[in-house]
Design an enzyme around this catalytic site. Structure first.
Site, PDB file in Angstrom:
ATOM      1  CG  HIS A 147     -14.327 -58.636 -37.019  1.00  0.00           C
ATOM      2  ND1 HIS A 147     -14.232 -59.660 -36.109  1.00  0.00           N
ATOM      3  CD2 HIS A 147     -13.948 -57.505 -36.365  1.00  0.00           C
ATOM      4  CE1 HIS A 147     -13.820 -59.181 -34.944  1.00  0.00           C
ATOM      5  NE2 HIS A 147     -13.638 -57.880 -35.071  1.00  0.00           N
ATOM      6  CB  CYS A 162      22.041 -72.646 -66.200  1.00  0.00           C
ATOM      7  SG  CYS A 162      23.319 -71.483 -65.729  1.00  0.00           S
TER       8      CYS A 162
END
Length: 652
Positions: free
Chosen positions: A558, A427
């Protein structure tokens, strides 16, 4: 049941928040062109249609909002299911469809089916709740291999449509007798004079959550039973003091009573929530006063504090009874707000309309006193009072971008992790958690995170008070729950140890873990680049070994550089000598400067292409600034899966 209704009320806040601006658009448009409703003025037409975008589609908004809010992890698939759940009865139970099913002319179809439209809030709420229930039940279901495409979240809309189709079939038989019974009831009370007007006002409000208030409205406002109160008022026909009696009593409530009730709701809110509550109440109260659109206010407490809504219905009936008794009348075309009140003053048949203002001021006092008494006496969960026990809930005293992830991980672990946690909700200031056994929860560990407190409700439910940043903690915990306690693959989720000096390292791919000394490249194996490890991959999905910031993506794709919050620089090098391949086997999903979480997928590699080029596929992780590293530990060589912990590193 109480918790369920509170969740329902909170879920409705999202669609309800859209209503005030829609009401203002329509109200201003009607003010500009009260007789033509946009037919005589382009700006008025535009504003009225803009407001109608929301108000003419309340049902679908409630269906989507409830489905999303009531689902266990607030996933978009639940919202989609809410939409299809609503569209199913809209398609199967409208007048045209029923005419086809029953082989009769459309004009002969029961008038009740005309109420099954996109404004129908009852159908929207029903669809939203059904969709959420289906999502919570079926979103994790795995079907046999042949049907695996439809597993999990894809299954939810399918089962939702099936169930809503069955419900729609039932509505074809149930809806008309219920609707007709209310029409008959309205015709009976129409002969009761002022008392009948009061009863109508009471049931008009009471039936709004179901959408069946339109059945009563048709009796009193239109010509279904010969009353035609709205039509006769604006045509100035009938008996002065009688015509308009089924409209007049709404003005004191909508212009004065409900805004005063909104003030009471605001003043009853918890101190830390008054600012948020005020923003909702002011907008809703203004919409009620100016345009007579009350949904933003009423739906804010209709479900979370339903006894208060019953009180509101009783007070509406009282206002209607008093106005009808003294024969004070006014009328409306749109709703009982200031705009229609002002316009009705020039209608000759209006009788002592200014007395409705006097009655309104009295009703404002009655609403304020009654609302405040009922809210505090019975501790009702109106907006701003959701916690209900009055304790202060300050923000957690933690710093840094990772504080929510750290707290979420600690609380989740203390709860017992995936083995014990079954549902996570929140809540405004606290986590509302469902577990298999609250006795298995380590309360001391939760308190050690610095939260203001926790509350065990029963053997299955526990609440942890976090503060106004609870939503972020809940989101992180839902990520943990969704990954079985592992880290999120889409959020910035550093480990707990990142807040200290020690940080865990994770496998970058599925395969075999090897020490960096066994990599077939002297630069790495002799630790010229620093300590590290490698994974000999069996699949091409590559994941981040740590949480941090992407500092470099090599042009040839890479290699990727990552810097952790503690300052350790990590190089992920994909394959050996793969710089020669010009980036062809690599697909990179991150960019320089991006924040990544540990276990987040950052690249995909074509292993076959690398091997075909005569290169090796070792996925290497190297710590390139060893001057920042105090200790480095690697687990034993083994087969690893993505997100397995393979070691840790401590910074200086």
């Amino acid at each position: 049941m109480k918790a369920y209704m509170q969740r329902m009320g909170r879920s409705l806040m999202l669609p309800v928040a859209t209503l005030p601006v829609a009401a203002l658009f329509m109200g201003i448009g009607y003010w500009i062109d009260p007789s033509g409703w946009g037919g005589n003025n382009l700006l008025a037409a535009f504003l009225i249609k803009a407001g109608g975008t929301i108000l003419d589609n309340l049902g679908v908004l409630f269906a989507v909002g409830l489905a999303l809010g009531m689902s266990k992890d607030k996933d978009g698939a639940a919202a989609l299911s809410g939409l299809v759940a609503f569209l199913t009865p809209m398609t199967l139970v409208n007048s045209d469809a029923v005419a086809m099913f029953t082989k009769v002319a459309v004009e002969d179809v029961n008038i009740a089916f005309g109420a099954i439209n996109f404004k129908n809030v009852f159908i929207g709420i029903l669809a939203g709740l059904v969709a959420a229930a289906m999502y919570n039940r079926f979103s994790g279901v795995k079907l046999p291999m042949a049907l695996s495409f439809f597993s999990g979240k894809r299954l939810v809309p399918i089962v939702t449509v099936g169930l809503m189709a069955a419900i729609s079939a039932g509505l074809i038989f149930v809806w008309p007798p219920v609707y007709n019974a209310l029409v008959s009831f309205g015709e009976i009370i129409s002969g009761m004079g002022p008392l009948g007007a009061g009863l109508y006002g009471f049931f008009n409000r009471l039936l709004i959550p179901t959408g069946l208030h339109h059945a009563l409205n048709n009796v009193f406002w239109f010509n279904l039973a010969g009353i035609d109160d709205i039509g006769k008022f604006w045509a100035s026909e009938g008996i002065k003091g009688i015509t308009g009696r089924y409209q007049a009593g709404f003005f004191p409530v909508m212009m004065f009573g409900l805004p005063a009730g909104a003030l009471a709701i605001y003043q009853c809110a918890r101190p830390e929530k008054k600012k948020v509550t005020a923003s909702l109440m002011v907008a809703a109260a203004f919409a009620s006063f100016f345009t007579g659109v009350t949904e933003p206010l009423e739906f804010s407490f209709m479900f979370v504090a339903w006894p208060l809504y019953v009180v509101h219905a009783l007070l509406t009936g009282l206002s209607m009874f008093i106005a009808a008794t003294f024969q004070w009348t006014a009328g409306f075309n749109f709703s009982a707000g200031f705009i229609d009140f002002f316009l009705s003053l020039r209608v000759p048949i209006a009788n002592k309309p200014y007395m409705l203002i006097v009655l309104g001021l009295v009703m404002a006092v009655v609403y304020y006193v009654t609302f405040r008494f009922v809210i505090t006496k019975f501790n009702l969960m109106t907006p701003g009072r959701e916690e209900g026990d009055g304790e202060e809930t300050p923000d957690v005293d933690m710093t840094g971008d990772s504080k929510h992830a750290v707290m979420a991980q600690k609380i989740y672990d203390a709860l017992g992790g995936a083995a014990n946690v079954t549902a996570i909700d929140n809540c405004t200031t606290r986590l509302r958690l469902q577990v298999n056994d609250t006795g298995a929860v380590d309360q001391n560990k939760i308190k050690a995170t610095g939260v203001p407190g926790l509350k065990v409700i029963d053997d299955k439910n526990i609440q942890v008070i976090v503060g106004t940043e609870v939503q972020f903690v809940a989101d992180e915990m839902n990520h943990l729950q969704g990954t079985g306690g592992g880290m999120s693959s889409s959020a910035e989720v550093p480990s707990i140890k990142e807040m200290t000096k020690t940080q865990e390292l994770f496998a970058v791919a599925t395969g075999r873990l090897v020490p960096i000394t066994e990599v077939s490249d002297d630069v790495f194996s002799e630790k010229m680049m620093g300590e590290g490890y490698a994974v000999l991959p069996t699949s091409g999905e590559i994941f981040s070994p740590v949480a941090g910031t992407i500092t470099n993506v090599f042009p040839t794709k890479h290699a990727v550089g990552i810097t952790t919050p503690s300052g350790i620089e990590v190089l992920l090098h994909m394959g050996l000598d793969t710089v020669d391949l010009g980036g062809e086997p690599f697909t990179i999903y991150v960019t320089t400067g991006q924040q990544v979480g540990r276990g987040q997928m950052i690249a995909k590699v074509d292993l076959t292409a690398i091997l075909s080029a005569g290169k090796k596929t070792d996925m290497i992780v190297a710590l390139t600034n060893m001057d920042k590293v105090e200790t480095f530990n690697l687990t034993a060589v083994k087969e690893v899966q993505v997100n397995d912990i393979v070691g840790d590193v401590t910074s200086k």
